[in-house]
Design a protein around this motif. Sequence first.
Motif, short mmCIF file in Angstrom:
data_model
loop_
_atom_site.label_atom_id
_atom_site.label_comp_id
_atom_site.label_asym_id
_atom_site.label_seq_id
_atom_site.Cartn_x
_atom_site.Cartn_y
_atom_site.Cartn_z
N GLU A 130 0.83 -1.21 0.00
CA GLU A 130 0.00 0.00 0.00
C GLU A 130 0.86 1.26 0.00
O GLU A 130 0.49 2.27 -0.61
N LYS A 131 1.99 1.21 0.69
CA LYS A 131 2.88 2.38 0.70
C LYS A 131 3.47 2.62 -0.69
O LYS A 131 3.62 3.76 -1.13
N ALA A 132 3.81 1.54 -1.36
CA ALA A 132 4.48 1.68 -2.66
C ALA A 132 3.51 2.02 -3.78
O ALA A 132 3.81 2.87 -4.64
N LYS A 133 2.33 1.40 -3.80
CA LYS A 133 1.43 1.52 -4.95
C LYS A 133 0.03 2.03 -4.59
O LYS A 133 -0.75 2.35 -5.49
N GLY A 134 -0.31 2.06 -3.30
CA GLY A 134 -1.64 2.50 -2.91
C GLY A 134 -2.61 1.33 -2.74
O GLY A 134 -2.40 0.24 -3.28
N ARG A 135 -3.71 1.57 -2.00
CA ARG A 135 -4.67 0.50 -1.70
C ARG A 135 -5.41 0.02 -2.94
O ARG A 135 -5.69 -1.18 -3.07
N ASP A 136 -5.73 0.92 -3.85
CA ASP A 136 -6.47 0.52 -5.05
C ASP A 136 -5.68 -0.50 -5.86
O ASP A 136 -6.22 -1.51 -6.33
N TRP A 137 -4.39 -0.25 -6.05
CA TRP A 137 -3.55 -1.20 -6.78
C TRP A 137 -3.42 -2.49 -6.00
O TRP A 137 -3.52 -3.60 -6.58
N TYR A 138 -3.19 -2.39 -4.69
CA TYR A 138 -2.96 -3.57 -3.86
C TYR A 138 -4.16 -4.51 -3.89
O TYR A 138 -4.02 -5.72 -4.07
N GLU A 139 -5.37 -3.93 -3.71
CA GLU A 139 -6.56 -4.77 -3.63
C GLU A 139 -7.16 -5.08 -5.01
O GLU A 139 -7.84 -6.09 -5.16
N GLY A 140 -6.89 -4.21 -5.98
CA GLY A 140 -7.47 -4.42 -7.30
C GLY A 140 -6.60 -5.21 -8.25
O GLY A 140 -7.10 -5.90 -9.14
N LYS A 141 -5.29 -5.13 -8.09
CA LYS A 141 -4.36 -5.79 -9.01
C LYS A 141 -3.57 -6.92 -8.35
O LYS A 141 -3.46 -8.02 -8.91
N PHE A 142 -3.00 -6.64 -7.17
CA PHE A 142 -2.10 -7.61 -6.54
C PHE A 142 -2.85 -8.77 -5.91
O PHE A 142 -2.53 -9.95 -6.15
N LEU A 143 -3.86 -8.48 -5.08
CA LEU A 143 -4.57 -9.55 -4.37
C LEU A 143 -5.26 -10.55 -5.29
O LEU A 143 -5.25 -11.76 -5.00
#
Length: 325
Positions: free
Chosen positions: A186-199
């Motif tokens: 989340e620090k590196a890419k933000g919550r939207d990226w973390y939950e929308g792309k990574f997870l």
Amino acid sequence: MAVGLLLGRFVPGLNTALEAVQIGSVSLPIAIGLLVMMYPVLAKVRFNETGRVLADRKLMITSLVLNWVAAPAFMFALAWIFVPDLPEYRTGLIIVGLARCIAMVMIWNDLACGDREAATVLVLINSVFQVFAFGALGWFYLQVLPGSLGLPTTSADFSFWAITASVLIFLGIPLLAGFLTRTIGEKAKGRDWYEGKFLPKLGPWALYGLLFTIVLLFALQGDSITSNPLDVARIALPLLVYFLVVFAAGMVIGRLLNLGYAKTTTLAFTASGNNFELAIAVAIGTFGVTSGQALAGVVGPLIEVPVLVALVYVALWARKRFFTN
């Protein structure tokens, strides 16, 4: 499960190979499977929202009562009702009832759309209680209570360090990894990226780990299970009653307390699931790998896995029927 049973039955020396290297008292391949299974689920948890769970006194108190008072007492009663003539199996069932779930419950809860943050907090609380209460409760249910009722008692020496190691390895490692992954991501890419792309890419690994673990677990004990079908049936019946009744109790109590669907589901699964890894390890370490107590521990996941998968669908059905708001 079927693949694992067949491998354990017909591949000579497989169980010896699987047990050649161990972490704590658990086979290394199974330990890897459990860690792979747990990590994606815990990486999904929003750790900054766990405070609201701790503030929910109704959920906290109800979970503690169900997990550490009602469920072990119910398993004690079932063990004496269903296998009064088989002390080894009776003891093994009681040990299963004392080992509160800290691993697969996260998978069942996730599949049933339960509250991830609540599941994490309740599992952490169960882990702390497990370390400090398992031995005392084992002494109470195997010696004090049966003795006071005029029933035969059983001596058992539970290793504090074995229980602690089980909790630290199978919860501590994936919990720390999940926390660091979310924090850094989340620090590196933000919550939207973390939950929308990574997870979405990470998530399926939880089920891969689950399937891998189940195959190996049943391969390790396949010969024991298939060689004793009648004994397995005697052990399976009280386990089936236990899982169904405790889950139903959790769902009904959560509904009566207006906890909402997500928390009610989490309450039901954390109360009905059991830490069979710990139960098997304790039974083998205390009574031996060929003991009836160890067989009872092995039969635990044989019944728990399909029953709790089925209860995922029951929970999703109940969401539409009883939790429409």
